[in-house]
Design an enzyme around this catalytic site. Structure first.
Site, short mmCIF file in Angstrom:
data_model
loop_
_atom_site.label_atom_id
_atom_site.label_comp_id
_atom_site.label_asym_id
_atom_site.label_seq_id
_atom_site.Cartn_x
_atom_site.Cartn_y
_atom_site.Cartn_z
N HIS A 26 -17.31 37.34 -15.85
CA HIS A 26 -18.13 38.03 -16.69
C HIS A 26 -19.17 39.13 -16.04
CE1 HIS A 26 -20.92 35.45 -14.63
NE2 HIS A 26 -20.37 34.32 -14.76
N HIS A 29 -20.02 38.84 -12.33
CA HIS A 29 -18.93 39.19 -11.45
C HIS A 29 -18.84 40.83 -11.46
CE1 HIS A 29 -17.66 35.08 -12.85
NE2 HIS A 29 -17.51 34.99 -11.26
N GLN A 53 -14.33 21.61 -4.85
CA GLN A 53 -15.87 21.64 -5.03
C GLN A 53 -16.21 21.22 -6.50
OE1 GLN A 53 -15.62 26.12 -4.89
NE2 GLN A 53 -17.05 26.03 -6.72
N GLY A 137 -23.53 35.56 -5.88
CA GLY A 137 -24.72 35.73 -6.99
C GLY A 137 -25.97 35.11 -6.76
N LYS A 139 -27.61 33.52 -8.74
CA LYS A 139 -27.74 32.30 -9.57
C LYS A 139 -27.32 31.10 -9.06
CE LYS A 139 -24.94 30.95 -12.82
NZ LYS A 139 -24.56 29.60 -12.83
N ASP A 140 -26.29 31.28 -8.11
CA ASP A 140 -25.97 29.82 -7.53
C ASP A 140 -26.68 29.96 -6.16
OD1 ASP A 140 -24.00 28.78 -9.08
OD2 ASP A 140 -23.08 30.67 -8.92
N SER A 175 -23.10 32.59 -17.13
CA SER A 175 -22.32 31.55 -16.45
C SER A 175 -20.87 31.21 -17.07
CB SER A 175 -23.07 30.34 -16.36
OG SER A 175 -22.16 28.97 -16.12
N SER A 176 -19.70 31.16 -16.21
CA SER A 176 -18.52 30.85 -16.97
C SER A 176 -18.68 29.63 -17.66
CB SER A 176 -17.44 30.66 -16.03
OG SER A 176 -17.48 31.51 -14.88
O1 PAF Z 1 -19.35 30.91 -7.04
C1 PAF Z 1 -18.01 30.72 -7.13
O2 PAF Z 1 -17.38 30.83 -7.99
C2 PAF Z 1 -17.50 29.59 -5.98
O3 PAF Z 1 -18.22 28.55 -5.84
C3 PAF Z 1 -16.83 30.41 -4.95
C4 PAF Z 1 -17.91 31.20 -4.09
C5 PAF Z 1 -15.91 31.36 -5.22
C6 PAF Z 1 -16.08 29.32 -3.91
O4 PAF Z 1 -14.93 28.69 -4.67
#
Ligand code: PAF
Length: 254
Positions: A26, A29, A53, A137, A139-140, A175-176
């Protein structure tokens, strides 16, 4: 734009900026690609939905996937190469070594194992791509804190850049996962960015934000210290969707 599917074909080069992604791209990115494009001779993006994750299997199953569209968007943003491996390339049979971050804050507490998966895949990507700079980003924000600590503690020769959160016109952070919100849920979700923004100037921002979430139950509201910046960060659930957001309290993101 080159697309590498295997580690064997992946090419490294000096002056490379890496943007790690899980696809479902989006405008947030796009901002990462543009930041990378502006200061690197070569931009490489990774596209890999990292199962390690996801703390909830249902979340992994529901994660939006749109590879063809993602590749087109990357090409349009001037990305030179994409590393899009299949699962076995990064987690071959017998894989047994993990990076376990020591301090993962309230976000880590709410998502057991999540940052172990993030830290492990990011270190693998840094080792494979050998970028000079990597882009994440705002946001995270806890992810940024974990990656900064990883780079410092394990002496990884890379510069970590943080790119400000991109928001829709109504203020919701991109956000996705937003695609899963119904119109009603989206209207409720707006209380999150509004409460955070309204609390920035308060003498007790955590309490102020908690008090103005308009009925949304926070999983946490906390102050996150990134070293050069302090952020007011929160997570809420709207229906079955978990949303996180943060705003800058002091310092600056670099
Ligand atoms: O933020 C993300 O999309 C993911 O946590 C990342 C950094 C690509 C790791 O898989």
């Amino acid at each position: 734009m080159k697309v590498f599917r295997t580690i064997a074909e992946l090419e490294t080069a000096p002056d490379t900026g890496l943007v790690p992604t899980m696809g479902a791209l989006h405008d947030g990115h796009r901002a990462l690609f543009r930041a990378a494009r502006a200061e690197n001779g070569r931009v490489i993006a990774s596209l890999f939905v990292n199962p390690a994750q996801f703390d909830e299997p249902a979340d992994l199953d529901a994660y939006p996937r749109s590879e063809q569209r993602d590749l087109e968007l990357m090409e349009a943003e001037g990305v030179d190469a994409v590393f899009a491996p299949v699962l076995d390339e990064l987690y071959p049979a017998g894989f047994a070594t993990w990076v376990v971050p020591g301090d993962t804050g309230a976000e880590g507490g709410a998502r057991p194992g999540h940052f172990r998966g993030v830290a492990t895949v990011c270190l693998k990507l840094f080792n494979l791509v050998r970028p000079e700079r990597v882009y994440f980003g705002q946001k995270d924000a806890q992810q940024v804190a974990v990656i900064r600590r990883l780079v410092r503690d394990l002496n990884v020769p890379v510069v970590v850049r943080v790119v400000p959160t991109v928001r829709d016109a109504d203020g919701l952070a991109l956000s996705s996962r937003n695609v899963h919100l119904s119109a009603d849920e989206r209207a409720l979700a707006l209380a999150l960015p509004r409460a955070l923004q309204a609390s920035v100037a308060s003498s007790n921002p955590v309490a102020a934000a908690r008090g103005s979430l308009n009925g949304l139950e926070p999983e946490y509201v906390e102050i996150l210290d990134l070293g050069n910046a302090k952020l007011l960060a929160a997570a809420v659930r709207v229906g079955s969707i978990r949303l996180i957001d943060n705003v800058l309290l002091e310092g600056e993101l670099t």
